[in-house]
Write a protein that holds these residues in place. Structure first.
Motif, PDB file in Angstrom:
ATOM      1  N   ARG A 103       4.706  11.254  -3.800  1.00  0.00           N
ATOM      2  CA  ARG A 103       5.540  10.167  -3.260  1.00  0.00           C
ATOM      3  C   ARG A 103       6.896  10.703  -2.793  1.00  0.00           C
ATOM      4  O   ARG A 103       7.398  10.323  -1.735  1.00  0.00           O
ATOM      5  CB  ARG A 103       5.733   9.056  -4.287  1.00  0.00           C
ATOM      6  CG  ARG A 103       6.484   7.865  -3.675  1.00  0.00           C
ATOM      7  CD  ARG A 103       6.752   6.763  -4.665  1.00  0.00           C
ATOM      8  NE  ARG A 103       7.764   7.236  -5.594  1.00  0.00           N
ATOM      9  CZ  ARG A 103       7.676   7.149  -6.921  1.00  0.00           C
ATOM     10  NH1 ARG A 103       6.659   6.600  -7.488  1.00  0.00           N
ATOM     11  NH2 ARG A 103       8.623   7.609  -7.694  1.00  0.00           N
ATOM     12  N   MET A 138       8.452  10.420   0.938  1.00  0.00           N
ATOM     13  CA  MET A 138       9.782   9.858   1.202  1.00  0.00           C
ATOM     14  C   MET A 138      10.658  10.860   1.955  1.00  0.00           C
ATOM     15  O   MET A 138      11.407  10.487   2.855  1.00  0.00           O
ATOM     16  CB  MET A 138      10.448   9.424  -0.100  1.00  0.00           C
ATOM     17  CG  MET A 138       9.702   8.297  -0.822  1.00  0.00           C
ATOM     18  SD  MET A 138       9.406   6.842   0.189  1.00  0.00           S
ATOM     19  CE  MET A 138      11.038   6.137   0.220  1.00  0.00           C
ATOM     20  N   ASP A 192       3.577   1.780  -7.962  1.00  0.00           N
ATOM     21  CA  ASP A 192       4.494   2.805  -7.440  1.00  0.00           C
ATOM     22  C   ASP A 192       3.776   3.954  -6.734  1.00  0.00           C
ATOM     23  O   ASP A 192       4.413   4.856  -6.217  1.00  0.00           O
ATOM     24  CB  ASP A 192       5.441   3.320  -8.521  1.00  0.00           C
ATOM     25  CG  ASP A 192       4.719   3.980  -9.685  1.00  0.00           C
ATOM     26  OD1 ASP A 192       3.481   3.930  -9.727  1.00  0.00           O
ATOM     27  OD2 ASP A 192       5.401   4.547 -10.548  1.00  0.00           O
ATOM     28  N   GLU A 198       0.761   1.463   5.288  1.00  0.00           N
ATOM     29  CA  GLU A 198       0.613   1.595   3.838  1.00  0.00           C
ATOM     30  C   GLU A 198       0.214   3.041   3.560  1.00  0.00           C
ATOM     31  O   GLU A 198      -0.808   3.508   4.066  1.00  0.00           O
ATOM     32  CB  GLU A 198      -0.476   0.640   3.352  1.00  0.00           C
ATOM     33  CG  GLU A 198      -0.858   0.831   1.914  1.00  0.00           C
ATOM     34  CD  GLU A 198      -2.089   0.023   1.544  1.00  0.00           C
ATOM     35  OE1 GLU A 198      -2.071  -0.575   0.458  1.00  0.00           O
ATOM     36  OE2 GLU A 198      -3.058  -0.004   2.320  1.00  0.00           O
ATOM     37  N   ARG A 223       2.157   3.417  -4.045  1.00  0.00           N
ATOM     38  CA  ARG A 223       1.940   2.826  -2.728  1.00  0.00           C
ATOM     39  C   ARG A 223       3.303   2.665  -2.037  1.00  0.00           C
ATOM     40  O   ARG A 223       4.209   2.040  -2.581  1.00  0.00           O
ATOM     41  CB  ARG A 223       1.276   1.464  -2.922  1.00  0.00           C
ATOM     42  CG  ARG A 223       0.945   0.718  -1.687  1.00  0.00           C
ATOM     43  CD  ARG A 223       0.153  -0.546  -2.084  1.00  0.00           C
ATOM     44  NE  ARG A 223      -0.098  -1.352  -0.920  1.00  0.00           N
ATOM     45  CZ  ARG A 223       0.219  -2.634  -0.798  1.00  0.00           C
ATOM     46  NH1 ARG A 223       0.785  -3.266  -1.811  1.00  0.00           N
ATOM     47  NH2 ARG A 223      -0.036  -3.271   0.297  1.00  0.00           N
ATOM     48  N   VAL A 224       3.440   3.231  -0.840  1.00  0.00           N
ATOM     49  CA  VAL A 224       4.667   3.135  -0.057  1.00  0.00           C
ATOM     50  C   VAL A 224       4.356   2.312   1.182  1.00  0.00           C
ATOM     51  O   VAL A 224       3.366   2.549   1.865  1.00  0.00           O
ATOM     52  CB  VAL A 224       5.177   4.543   0.352  1.00  0.00           C
ATOM     53  CG1 VAL A 224       6.397   4.436   1.239  1.00  0.00           C
ATOM     54  CG2 VAL A 224       5.468   5.386  -0.873  1.00  0.00           C
ATOM     55  N   VAL A 279      11.596   1.018   4.457  1.00  0.00           N
ATOM     56  CA  VAL A 279      10.552   1.574   3.586  1.00  0.00           C
ATOM     57  C   VAL A 279      10.732   0.967   2.215  1.00  0.00           C
ATOM     58  O   VAL A 279      11.857   0.799   1.738  1.00  0.00           O
ATOM     59  CB  VAL A 279      10.686   3.112   3.473  1.00  0.00           C
ATOM     60  CG1 VAL A 279       9.696   3.666   2.473  1.00  0.00           C
ATOM     61  CG2 VAL A 279      10.501   3.761   4.820  1.00  0.00           C
ATOM     62  N   GLU A 280       9.624   0.647   1.574  1.00  0.00           N
ATOM     63  CA  GLU A 280       9.700   0.148   0.200  1.00  0.00           C
ATOM     64  C   GLU A 280       8.510   0.669  -0.595  1.00  0.00           C
ATOM     65  O   GLU A 280       7.454   0.933  -0.036  1.00  0.00           O
ATOM     66  CB  GLU A 280       9.727  -1.381   0.163  1.00  0.00           C
ATOM     67  CG  GLU A 280       8.440  -2.040   0.626  1.00  0.00           C
ATOM     68  CD  GLU A 280       8.477  -3.554   0.529  1.00  0.00           C
ATOM     69  OE1 GLU A 280       9.181  -4.098  -0.329  1.00  0.00           O
ATOM     70  OE2 GLU A 280       7.772  -4.188   1.323  1.00  0.00           O
ATOM     71  N   THR A 281       8.737   0.839  -1.892  1.00  0.00           N
ATOM     72  CA  THR A 281       7.616   1.140  -2.772  1.00  0.00           C
ATOM     73  C   THR A 281       7.154  -0.186  -3.346  1.00  0.00           C
ATOM     74  O   THR A 281       7.963  -1.069  -3.626  1.00  0.00           O
ATOM     75  CB  THR A 281       8.012   2.116  -3.894  1.00  0.00           C
ATOM     76  OG1 THR A 281       9.137   1.591  -4.577  1.00  0.00           O
ATOM     77  CG2 THR A 281       8.334   3.488  -3.350  1.00  0.00           C
ATOM     78  N   SER A 318      -0.107   7.248  -2.113  1.00  0.00           N
ATOM     79  CA  SER A 318       0.158   8.580  -2.656  1.00  0.00           C
ATOM     80  C   SER A 318      -0.399   8.734  -4.066  1.00  0.00           C
ATOM     81  O   SER A 318      -0.516   9.844  -4.568  1.00  0.00           O
ATOM     82  CB  SER A 318       1.663   8.856  -2.663  1.00  0.00           C
ATOM     83  OG  SER A 318       2.331   7.903  -3.466  1.00  0.00           O
TER      84      SER A 318
END
Length: 89
Positions: free
Chosen positions: A56, A60, A82, A45, A84-85, A75-77, A48
């Motif tokens: 962010r 990425m 938004d 986790e 947090r990645v 990878v997902e947001t 950002s």
């Protein structure tokens, strides 16, 4: 018979303290990805923060480097946050 130590399910990296240094951001993300791959942690986790989205985007871009990309599955947001990645292994 010895029990294997349990590995954490998630590793959290908060980038708020280092948001001004691209070099420190890249190093923190790389270190977390390498550690998760080595220790078989399921999810990293990366926090950002919401802000303008510049941090962010930096995260990425780092995650899209080929030598890192081959270490994780996706990878997902976070749809609810938004800033947090989530990187899944």
């Amino acid at each position: 018979m010895t029990e294997e130590p349990t590995m954490p399910e998630m590793l959290t990296v908060d980038l708020h303290p280092i948001f001004r240094s691209d070099r420190d951001i890249d190093a923190a993300v790389r270190t977390a990805i390498f550690r998760a791959a080595r220790e078989r942690i399921k999810t990293v986790e990366i926090i950002s923060g919401k802000g303008s989205g510049k941090l962010r985007r930096r995260v990425m871009a780092t995650l899209n480097q080929p030598h890192l990309k081959k270490l994780y599955r996706r990878v997902e947001t976070d749809p609810a946050n938004d800033g947090r990645v989530l990187v899944h292994f």
